[in-house]
Enzyme design. Structure first.
Site, PDB file in Angstrom:
ATOM      1  N   ASN A 159       0.852  -1.195   0.000  1.00  0.00           N
ATOM      2  CA  ASN A 159       0.000   0.000   0.000  1.00  0.00           C
ATOM      3  C   ASN A 159       0.884   1.241   0.000  1.00  0.00           C
ATOM      4  O   ASN A 159       2.109   1.139   0.071  1.00  0.00           O
ATOM      5  CB  ASN A 159      -0.986  -0.018   1.175  1.00  0.00           C
ATOM      6  N   ASP A 194      -4.680  -5.926   5.277  1.00  0.00           N
ATOM      7  CA  ASP A 194      -5.782  -6.682   5.881  1.00  0.00           C
ATOM      8  C   ASP A 194      -5.840  -8.105   5.360  1.00  0.00           C
ATOM      9  O   ASP A 194      -6.388  -8.989   6.001  1.00  0.00           O
ATOM     10  CB  ASP A 194      -7.113  -5.975   5.587  1.00  0.00           C
ATOM     11  N   LYS A 233       8.776 -17.612  -9.633  1.00  0.00           N
ATOM     12  CA  LYS A 233       8.093 -16.477 -10.252  1.00  0.00           C
ATOM     13  C   LYS A 233       6.940 -16.980 -11.114  1.00  0.00           C
ATOM     14  O   LYS A 233       7.118 -17.914 -11.912  1.00  0.00           O
ATOM     15  CB  LYS A 233       9.102 -15.699 -11.106  1.00  0.00           C
ATOM     16  N   PHE A 251      -4.811   4.031  14.495  1.00  0.00           N
ATOM     17  CA  PHE A 251      -5.142   4.963  13.423  1.00  0.00           C
ATOM     18  C   PHE A 251      -6.344   4.405  12.680  1.00  0.00           C
ATOM     19  O   PHE A 251      -6.581   3.199  12.687  1.00  0.00           O
ATOM     20  CB  PHE A 251      -3.960   5.128  12.459  1.00  0.00           C
ATOM     21  N   LYS A 268     -14.316   1.691  15.353  1.00  0.00           N
ATOM     22  CA  LYS A 268     -13.052   0.945  15.510  1.00  0.00           C
ATOM     23  C   LYS A 268     -12.525   1.058  16.942  1.00  0.00           C
ATOM     24  O   LYS A 268     -11.977   0.116  17.486  1.00  0.00           O
ATOM     25  CB  LYS A 268     -11.988   1.483  14.540  1.00  0.00           C
ATOM     26  N   LYS A 284     -11.970  -2.369  18.938  1.00  0.00           N
ATOM     27  CA  LYS A 284     -10.593  -2.801  19.238  1.00  0.00           C
ATOM     28  C   LYS A 284     -10.174  -2.476  20.669  1.00  0.00           C
ATOM     29  O   LYS A 284      -9.056  -2.761  21.063  1.00  0.00           O
ATOM     30  CB  LYS A 284      -9.624  -2.174  18.234  1.00  0.00           C
TER      31      LYS A 284
HETATM   32  N1  CTP Z   1      -4.374  -2.732  12.252  1.00  0.00           N
HETATM   33  C1  CTP Z   1      -3.729  -3.784  12.854  1.00  0.00           C
HETATM   34  N2  CTP Z   1      -3.693  -5.008  12.229  1.00  0.00           N
HETATM   35  C2  CTP Z   1      -4.301  -5.203  11.048  1.00  0.00           C
HETATM   36  C3  CTP Z   1      -4.979  -4.125  10.432  1.00  0.00           C
HETATM   37  C4  CTP Z   1      -4.989  -2.887  11.060  1.00  0.00           C
HETATM   38  O1  CTP Z   1      -3.177  -3.627  13.932  1.00  0.00           O
HETATM   39  N3  CTP Z   1      -4.245  -6.393  10.478  1.00  0.00           N
HETATM   40  C5  CTP Z   1      -4.387  -1.443  12.947  1.00  0.00           C
HETATM   41  C6  CTP Z   1      -3.812  -0.283  12.146  1.00  0.00           C
HETATM   42  O2  CTP Z   1      -2.439  -0.139  12.396  1.00  0.00           O
HETATM   43  C7  CTP Z   1      -4.601   0.892  12.671  1.00  0.00           C
HETATM   44  C8  CTP Z   1      -5.936   0.302  13.044  1.00  0.00           C
HETATM   45  O3  CTP Z   1      -5.727  -1.112  13.173  1.00  0.00           O
HETATM   46  O4  CTP Z   1      -4.027   1.443  13.835  1.00  0.00           O
HETATM   47  C9  CTP Z   1      -7.043   0.536  12.049  1.00  0.00           C
HETATM   48  O5  CTP Z   1      -6.608   0.208  10.737  1.00  0.00           O
HETATM   49  P1  CTP Z   1      -7.551   0.428   9.486  1.00  0.00           P
HETATM   50  O6  CTP Z   1      -6.872  -0.131   8.281  1.00  0.00           O
HETATM   51  O7  CTP Z   1      -8.051   1.828   9.453  1.00  0.00           O
HETATM   52  O8  CTP Z   1      -8.812  -0.458   9.849  1.00  0.00           O
HETATM   53  P2  CTP Z   1      -9.066  -1.971   9.809  1.00  0.00           P
HETATM   54  O9  CTP Z   1      -9.137  -2.494  11.209  1.00  0.00           O
HETATM   55  O10 CTP Z   1      -8.070  -2.650   8.924  1.00  0.00           O
HETATM   56  O11 CTP Z   1     -10.541  -2.037   9.199  1.00  0.00           O
HETATM   57  P3  CTP Z   1     -11.054  -1.663   7.715  1.00  0.00           P
HETATM   58  O12 CTP Z   1      -9.871  -1.864   6.797  1.00  0.00           O
HETATM   59  O13 CTP Z   1     -12.168  -2.612   7.499  1.00  0.00           O
HETATM   60  O14 CTP Z   1     -11.497  -0.219   7.754  1.00  0.00           O
END
Ligand code: CTP
Length: 412
Positions: free
Chosen positions: A205, A274, A284, A322, A336, A340
């Site tokens: 990303n 995610d 490859k 975040f 969130k 969490k």
């Molecule tokens: N985060 C994490 N582990 C993951 C995904 C996210 O610890 N596998 C943490 C990120 O570092 C951030 C927070 O969770 O502090 C929220 O991340 P975000 O990508 O905004 O949300 P998600 O929980 O991934 O949910 P979604 O993508 O469905 O919005």
């Protein structure tokens, strides 16, 4: 406190006189170090009269080397403040050039450094200047951002020296005794994670790591023992106690979970993937087929697990997450925070071009126990400072609610 005020040749040099006065009014002692060109804008006598100290303009003045002046000043000052700082001095100090009294002082001192740049808008935007500024930020130099408006050269834009009271306030903030983060163990994650598909391809990303790096650097300056868990990024990490490099969400999960119990604060600024491929191909992949399906599985939610641990144990570090959103920012961020079980969510709208991924600025909303607060667009360094102000406040409140369970007295 003893402050060396470095003055460079720019039209803003007259404001440095006000800065010197402002610092003195607050009880500080000021030694002025002027470059040759600064002396063409404002006379050294002006600073001498105000500070009641000899002004250093030339490192080779007779007598100066009897007490190698830049070395004795370098070791006795509590702060080096350069205002105004031209593109020239910024370039010199970013590259270790020491060819006059001020640039030599920069190289010789271990005191914290605060720089107030002032230059023409185009010069401020120049790539070489930006790179030099980045280098200085990564080495812990702090900045008072130039203001926008009418410049003496006739341009309208960013580059005008910040107002003298703003510079004085920033200098005072750097000198103030360290606050509640001093000595605390604080872990920050930063950057993206890369999920390998085969030996040459990955799913990643756009996160650059800048936001997390800014938080880690600022926490270290506030005296915290910082562990930085960084995903793959080309941005240079700040100087902190420990940098752990990881690549994938699984590696970040393992690193963070292994260290979380020893921390008093965990800030998850990383953009963790995610989903990751179920399988990493050993060779490859070739383009034999017209279409390709890669099956992905959810990665472990690191922050979510830390929140679960907190529920299970009733303790653990203060948690900051975040929330990168493209719509309905506050509602989704609040959800969130609940899901969490974290103390503070820093929400940002990553659909904005000037905030979030891969830029130096960010516009965030805090979602905490006392509701929400939206900050204006500002540099990631300032956002980092605001986040840590919040963390300090939450930490102090939490400590007051939950007195330590047991003390250790090692003096017997
Ligand atoms: N985060 C994490 N582990 C993951 C995904 C996210 O610890 N596998 C943490 C990120 O570092 C951030 C927070 O969770 O502090 C929220 O991340 P975000 O990508 O905004 O949300 P998600 O929980 O991934 O949910 P979604 O993508 O469905 O919005």
């Amino acid at each position: 406190m003893l402050i060396a005020l470095g003055v460079c040749g720019g039209i803003g040099a007259y404001k440095a006189v006000e800065v010197a006065r402002g610092l003195q009014k607050r009880g500080h002692d000021v030694i002025t170090v002027m470059t040759q060109s600064a002396a063409r804008f404002v006379g050294p006598i002006t600073f001498e009269a105000i500070t009641r100290r000899r002004v250093i303009t030339n490192q080779f003045d007779p007598g100066v080397n009897a007490d190698i002046e830049h070395i004795s000043v370098a070791s006795s000052i509590d702060l080096l403040l350069i205002a105004p700082a031209t593109a020239n001095i910024i370039g010199k100090i970013a590259n270790g050039i020491a060819d006059d009294a001020l640039s030599t002082l920069f190289v010789a001192t271990r005191a914290p450094v605060l720089v107030a740049p002032a230059m023409n808008t185009q010069m401020f935007a120049n790539e070489a200047v930006r790179r030099n500024l980045d280098t200085l930020v990564s080495r812990g130099v702090r900045f008072v951002e130039p203001g926008e408006g009418y410049l003496a050269c006739g341009w309208i834009g960013k580059g005008r020296l910040a107002e003298s009271d703003e510079i004085v306030a920033a200098a005072e903030a750097m000198l103030r005794p360290q606050g509640p983060l001093r000595g605390l163990r604080l872990l920050v994650t930063a950057g993206p994670t890369f999920e390998d598909v085969d030996p040459v391809r990955y799913i990643g990303n756009r996160s650059s790591g800048r936001m997390g790096f800014a938080i880690a650097g600022e926490a270290a300056r506030r005296g915290a023992a910082v562990t930085l868990v960084a995903g793959p990024t080309s941005v240079e990490p700040p100087p902190v106690a420990d940098v752990v490099r990881v690549r994938s969400a699984a590696e970040m999960h393992q690193a963070v979970l292994a260290m979380a119990d020893e921390q008093q604060v965990v800030i998850m600024a990383a953009a963790v993937a995610d989903y990751a491929p179920v399988e990493r191909q050993a060779q490859k992949m070739t383009k034999d087929n017209e279409s390709l399906t890669i099956v992905l599985k959810k990665t472990p939610d690191i922050l979510g697990e830390l929140g679960q641990r907190r529920i299970a144990t009733g303790g653990g570090p203060l948690l900051v997450g975040f929330a990168a959103e493209t719509e309905d920012v506050v509602r989704r961020a609040s959800a969130k925070r609940e899901q969490k079980h974290v103390d503070l969510i820093v929400a940002n709208d990553v659909s904005r071009a000037d905030a979030g991924f891969d830029v130096d600025t960010n516009a965030v909303t805090f979602v905490g126990p006392e509701g929400t607060e939206t900050l204006p667009l500002q540099s990631k360094t300032r956002v980092a400072s605001a986040i840590l102000d919040r963390v300090e406040k939450l930490f102090v409140e939490r400590a007051a609610e939950r007195p330590a369970k047991a003390g250790h007295y090692d003096g017997r």
